[in-house]
Design a protein around this motif. Structure first.
Motif, PDB file in Angstrom:
ATOM      1  N   ASP A 105       0.814  -1.218   0.000  1.00  0.00           N
ATOM      2  CA  ASP A 105       0.000   0.000   0.000  1.00  0.00           C
ATOM      3  C   ASP A 105       0.848   1.269   0.000  1.00  0.00           C
ATOM      4  O   ASP A 105       0.336   2.365  -0.251  1.00  0.00           O
ATOM      5  CB  ASP A 105      -0.916   0.030   1.229  1.00  0.00           C
ATOM      6  CG  ASP A 105      -1.937  -1.100   1.201  1.00  0.00           C
ATOM      7  OD1 ASP A 105      -2.342  -1.492   0.092  1.00  0.00           O
ATOM      8  OD2 ASP A 105      -2.317  -1.579   2.286  1.00  0.00           O
ATOM      9  N   ASP A 106       2.138   1.128   0.307  1.00  0.00           N
ATOM     10  CA  ASP A 106       2.994   2.309   0.444  1.00  0.00           C
ATOM     11  C   ASP A 106       3.082   3.100  -0.858  1.00  0.00           C
ATOM     12  O   ASP A 106       3.203   2.522  -1.937  1.00  0.00           O
ATOM     13  CB  ASP A 106       4.413   1.890   0.854  1.00  0.00           C
ATOM     14  CG  ASP A 106       4.426   0.991   2.077  1.00  0.00           C
ATOM     15  OD1 ASP A 106       4.593   1.503   3.177  1.00  0.00           O
ATOM     16  OD2 ASP A 106       4.268  -0.234   1.880  1.00  0.00           O
ATOM     17  N   ASP A 107       3.049   4.405  -0.720  1.00  0.00           N
ATOM     18  CA  ASP A 107       3.346   5.282  -1.844  1.00  0.00           C
ATOM     19  C   ASP A 107       4.860   5.490  -1.868  1.00  0.00           C
ATOM     20  O   ASP A 107       5.431   6.003  -0.904  1.00  0.00           O
ATOM     21  CB  ASP A 107       2.644   6.625  -1.657  1.00  0.00           C
ATOM     22  CG  ASP A 107       2.866   7.582  -2.821  1.00  0.00           C
ATOM     23  OD1 ASP A 107       3.797   7.353  -3.619  1.00  0.00           O
ATOM     24  OD2 ASP A 107       2.108   8.553  -2.932  1.00  0.00           O
ATOM     25  N   PRO A 108       5.539   5.061  -2.934  1.00  0.00           N
ATOM     26  CA  PRO A 108       7.005   5.200  -2.969  1.00  0.00           C
ATOM     27  C   PRO A 108       7.487   6.618  -2.684  1.00  0.00           C
ATOM     28  O   PRO A 108       8.556   6.812  -2.104  1.00  0.00           O
ATOM     29  CB  PRO A 108       7.360   4.754  -4.391  1.00  0.00           C
ATOM     30  CG  PRO A 108       6.263   3.817  -4.771  1.00  0.00           C
ATOM     31  CD  PRO A 108       5.027   4.379  -4.124  1.00  0.00           C
ATOM     32  N   ASP A 109       6.690   7.607  -3.066  1.00  0.00           N
ATOM     33  CA  ASP A 109       7.105   8.998  -2.854  1.00  0.00           C
ATOM     34  C   ASP A 109       7.127   9.380  -1.377  1.00  0.00           C
ATOM     35  O   ASP A 109       7.717  10.403  -1.006  1.00  0.00           O
ATOM     36  CB  ASP A 109       6.188   9.947  -3.612  1.00  0.00           C
ATOM     37  CG  ASP A 109       6.369   9.845  -5.121  1.00  0.00           C
ATOM     38  OD1 ASP A 109       7.481   9.463  -5.551  1.00  0.00           O
ATOM     39  OD2 ASP A 109       5.413  10.124  -5.860  1.00  0.00           O
ATOM     40  N   ASP A 110       6.472   8.581  -0.537  1.00  0.00           N
ATOM     41  CA  ASP A 110       6.454   8.852   0.898  1.00  0.00           C
ATOM     42  C   ASP A 110       7.554   8.117   1.647  1.00  0.00           C
ATOM     43  O   ASP A 110       7.673   8.258   2.872  1.00  0.00           O
ATOM     44  CB  ASP A 110       5.097   8.453   1.497  1.00  0.00           C
ATOM     45  CG  ASP A 110       3.958   9.309   0.964  1.00  0.00           C
ATOM     46  OD1 ASP A 110       4.223  10.456   0.569  1.00  0.00           O
ATOM     47  OD2 ASP A 110       2.809   8.819   0.954  1.00  0.00           O
ATOM     48  N   VAL A 156      10.057  -0.661  -3.589  1.00  0.00           N
ATOM     49  CA  VAL A 156       8.632  -0.750  -3.280  1.00  0.00           C
ATOM     50  C   VAL A 156       7.816  -0.619  -4.561  1.00  0.00           C
ATOM     51  O   VAL A 156       6.839  -1.348  -4.772  1.00  0.00           O
ATOM     52  CB  VAL A 156       8.228   0.341  -2.273  1.00  0.00           C
ATOM     53  CG1 VAL A 156       6.728   0.306  -2.011  1.00  0.00           C
ATOM     54  CG2 VAL A 156       8.977   0.150  -0.964  1.00  0.00           C
ATOM     55  N   GLU A 157       8.229   0.277  -5.427  1.00  0.00           N
ATOM     56  CA  GLU A 157       7.543   0.438  -6.706  1.00  0.00           C
ATOM     57  C   GLU A 157       7.545  -0.862  -7.499  1.00  0.00           C
ATOM     58  O   GLU A 157       6.514  -1.288  -8.050  1.00  0.00           O
ATOM     59  CB  GLU A 157       8.216   1.551  -7.509  1.00  0.00           C
ATOM     60  CG  GLU A 157       7.580   1.843  -8.857  1.00  0.00           C
ATOM     61  CD  GLU A 157       8.283   2.962  -9.602  1.00  0.00           C
ATOM     62  OE1 GLU A 157       8.066   3.074 -10.818  1.00  0.00           O
ATOM     63  OE2 GLU A 157       9.053   3.715  -8.969  1.00  0.00           O
ATOM     64  N   LEU A 158       8.693  -1.538  -7.540  1.00  0.00           N
ATOM     65  CA  LEU A 158       8.789  -2.785  -8.299  1.00  0.00           C
ATOM     66  C   LEU A 158       8.070  -3.936  -7.605  1.00  0.00           C
ATOM     67  O   LEU A 158       7.621  -4.876  -8.269  1.00  0.00           O
ATOM     68  CB  LEU A 158      10.251  -3.141  -8.526  1.00  0.00           C
ATOM     69  CG  LEU A 158      10.996  -2.241  -9.507  1.00  0.00           C
ATOM     70  CD1 LEU A 158      12.474  -2.582  -9.528  1.00  0.00           C
ATOM     71  CD2 LEU A 158      10.398  -2.348 -10.904  1.00  0.00           C
ATOM     72  N   GLU A 159       7.969  -3.861  -6.277  1.00  0.00           N
ATOM     73  CA  GLU A 159       7.275  -4.930  -5.560  1.00  0.00           C
ATOM     74  C   GLU A 159       5.819  -5.030  -6.005  1.00  0.00           C
ATOM     75  O   GLU A 159       5.214  -6.100  -5.948  1.00  0.00           O
ATOM     76  CB  GLU A 159       7.371  -4.687  -4.055  1.00  0.00           C
ATOM     77  CG  GLU A 159       7.020  -5.900  -3.220  1.00  0.00           C
ATOM     78  CD  GLU A 159       7.368  -5.707  -1.764  1.00  0.00           C
ATOM     79  OE1 GLU A 159       6.587  -6.159  -0.919  1.00  0.00           O
ATOM     80  OE2 GLU A 159       8.423  -5.097  -1.473  1.00  0.00           O
TER      81      GLU A 159
END
Length: 212
Positions: free
Chosen positions: A104-109, A118-121
């Motif tokens: 659920d994480d926003d990579p920008d945060d 995290v983006e690639l996950e």
């Protein structure tokens, strides 16, 4: 924050020589300090850099990492780790688990060094994810990296997963060659946002996937 790192560190000879057949076992809470040391090796100093932001006069970055490894949940938990044990000494570690839903994480945060991972996950759903793999330098050349990667595939099959995934810096040419040799293929990539530790990678983080 440390649920989603980073790279993988072991020498090319670890994959090419015959294994010494160490005992492979699930990690325990008592292994936490070694797990912290090994994930810092895998992450090429980024875990220590992140832990240092929570350290104080009473707690070193390694203390923070050890505390996190002792947690019973989260990506960086002893419950997701396996160790290679040679006569009671930890030689290496595999950290991995199935990814059943996108984070659920926003990579920008997130801190810039881990944002691309995290983006690639999010592209790794329905794979057994090799989060980190590392071998202590004194045990390089004993085939431990190869044995741990084989263990990862065994665990994936036990979990009824049909694909493996792993992430690596594109500039880590030795690791990329090894994973390709093992059958991993490029699936996605994301640009490196910041690498605060030597060797200061630029370029892309690669997501590699292998069908079992």
């Amino acid at each position: 924050m440390l649920n989603n790192p980073i790279a993988h560190s072991f020498s090319e000879t670890d994959m090419m020589k015959n294994p010494t057949k160490p005992t492979m076992r699930p990690a325990t809470m008592e292994d936490a300090q070694n797990l912290a040391k090994l994930i810092d090796i895998a992450g090429e100093g980024i875990p220590n850099w992140l832990w240092s932001k929570s350290s104080d006069a009473q707690h070193t970055p390694l203390d923070i990492g050890t505390q996190r490894a002792r947690r019973p949940s989260g990506g960086f938990s002893y419950t997701n780790a396996f160790v290679a044990d040679i006569e009671g000494n930890i030689a290496g570690m595999l950290l991995g688990y199935p990814i059943t839903q996108a984070p659920d994480d926003d990579p920008d945060d997130l801190p810039a060094p881990i944002a691309p991972f995290v983006e690639l996950e999010k592209h790794s759903v329905a794979t057994w994810y090799v989060n980190a793999l590392a071998v202590f330098a004194e045990h390089h050349g004993k085939g431990i990296g190869s044995a741990l990667m084989a263990l990862a595939e065994d665990e994936a099959r036990k979990a009824a997963m049909s694909k493996m995934s792993i992430q690596v810096y594109g500039q880590n040419h030795g690791a990329v060659r090894l994973y390709r040799r093992l059958g991993y293929q490029l699936a996605e990539k994301a640009p490196v946002r910041l690498h605060p530790c030597q060797p200061f990678y630029t370029g892309d983080v690669l997501l590699l996937i292998k069908a079992l």
